[in-house]
Write an enzyme that holds these catalytic residues in place. Sequence first.
Site, PDB file in Angstrom:
ATOM      1  CB  CYS A   1      -0.927   0.006   1.210  1.00 29.87           C
ATOM      2  SG  CYS A   1      -0.095  -0.058   2.810  1.00 29.87           S
TER       3      CYS A   1
ATOM      4  CG  HIS B   1      -4.497  -0.537   4.480  1.00 23.61           C
ATOM      5  ND1 HIS B   1      -3.647  -0.952   3.474  1.00 23.61           N
ATOM      6  CD2 HIS B   1      -5.715  -0.330   3.878  1.00 23.61           C
ATOM      7  CE1 HIS B   1      -4.302  -1.003   2.340  1.00 23.61           C
ATOM      8  NE2 HIS B   1      -5.549  -0.632   2.551  1.00 23.61           N
TER       9      HIS B   1
END
Length: 585
Positions: free
Chosen positions: A149, A427
């Site tokens: 990510c 994340h």
Amino acid sequence: MNEETVGEPSEKSASQKTASASTSMTLASAALEPNDTATAAGQQQQEQRPTTSAGPPTTSAAHHQQQQQQASSTPDGGPQTPKQKPQQQQQQLPPMPQLNANDMRELREIKQLLWGDNVREDVFKRWSQGFEFSDYEPSALVQKQGGPCAVIAPVQAYLLKIITMDTHEFRLSEITPAECKRLLIQALCNILRNCRAPRYRLVQLHRHRISGDNQATKERATTSGTAAAAAAAAGAGAGAGAGPNANEVDEEAEEATPETVDHLTGKDNKGGQDSSEHHPDRDLTPEEFHARLYTLHFLDGPTVARYFGDHYNQLTDTYGVMLFMYSVFLTKGIELVAADISDTSEPIIHRTFGYGGQSMINLMLTGRAVGYVWDHEQDVGGLKLRGICEQSDIGYITTMEQMRYCTVGSFYKNPRYPVWVMGSDTHLTVLFSHEKKLVSPETPSEHGRRVFKSYDPEGNNFIASSLLREVLAQLNLVSEQGYVNLMMKRLDPENLGIILLNAFMEEFFPCERHSAPDTFELMHYNGIPGSNDNNKVRYYCGSAILLEGDLKSICASNPMVTCLQTKWPNIEINWHDPWHTPSLN
């Protein structure tokens, strides 16, 4: 905001662009791991090639060009016609290009910086994916597993930045696949351009195995022209990985042509068809992956965009995300990256969980691999810790600020475009809006509020009275001691030793006006299918409202609101989908 557009070249300029691509690309094989079999293949190639001296052939671009000019001339110095071409020249292969030692050295150091001493195979597999769009949202990238990510979210953010900049209304569901391809390429070029390097250095993957098997040897031995030189470079790259001094003497790299690029990327020289299915890249070990790397140099962004368009499969194949990550680090340069990072003792990619560190996020968003997110630099215990040096195109907000693990500066919270990467403890996702007033220039009152709050790192909405003079000086207001003493008595009549934010704003900015609207739409992206409703990666829309006053409610059970409140302390948002609340994880 000079954007590099990606379009189809016209017929009139096609030949000129082809020539430009030929002269602005530089090829260098970069083998990072030992490969004894490939070394034997490289030695076999060298034995097959006719030489006039015992030493290695000279392979700089200038010398190679001089050899071609001499070969194409008659004894009296005139140009040689095809009929006069000697038979010996038709049989002799071009000299083998040597490795670009500088690229090889930097790639080794980048690998060490990213992964540490050893690359864990499970972490490597989580990063092994290409850039892939969702079947349910044409312009939304899919992240298959946790880890990448730190690359995918910034790329998605720049892609959305281009959409918000180029369109007046969002019609995200109507974007065609061809348009998505253009947007992706333009986003990648934006990130590379932020590195502000004199040239773009793309890291690519050999489509052909370089282990020296018989089939590959036959292919290299029977290929003629510049493609043969490129194939020989593949063999030489493998051989050079076997020893520290093998062929690492020339900083110049062989000039690449479209034919050499097609050969190395798996396209058949005759038909232009992609032959990568005959040399599958899947299930490569980290060692095999790094042994297949090579680099291409470009002098300008439009040429990079055309290359990405012509070799789009390099972006979508199994290792497209990692190849782009290496390209950004190499384009920036290992020396500049190491200078930006305050601590190089730990790898940037977490050894166990595989997520990218703040240095990687900052490099992707701003072109600088600094380790902190505050404005400029701060002195912490005598150490100058570097943060963001200027307003960024893309913003960044994180729940870690509410937890007091970091302080995000104004350059990140107020970017040039209404797009923010949102960070949680595990994340990265993306927040964006079509409301351009969210990033309009600061009003004087907003500037005053920001400066005041910079002296209130705890977020208490008050500062010590002793700091008033510094605040006024930074705002270019009257800061003479007599005036400051008078203001201290007015703002702190009970002599409590503190000055409240509201009292300060009412005194110095009585007609406060917010540049941001009171209500606006926000959209959120999370690339992991499991974090979306029914595993369908798509955008989620919500209606936001900014309440009056500075008091905010802390809702630990709602990380989304908590993160939004680090940017808009008094925000409330209602998501339009009643069945799914967007997730930061």
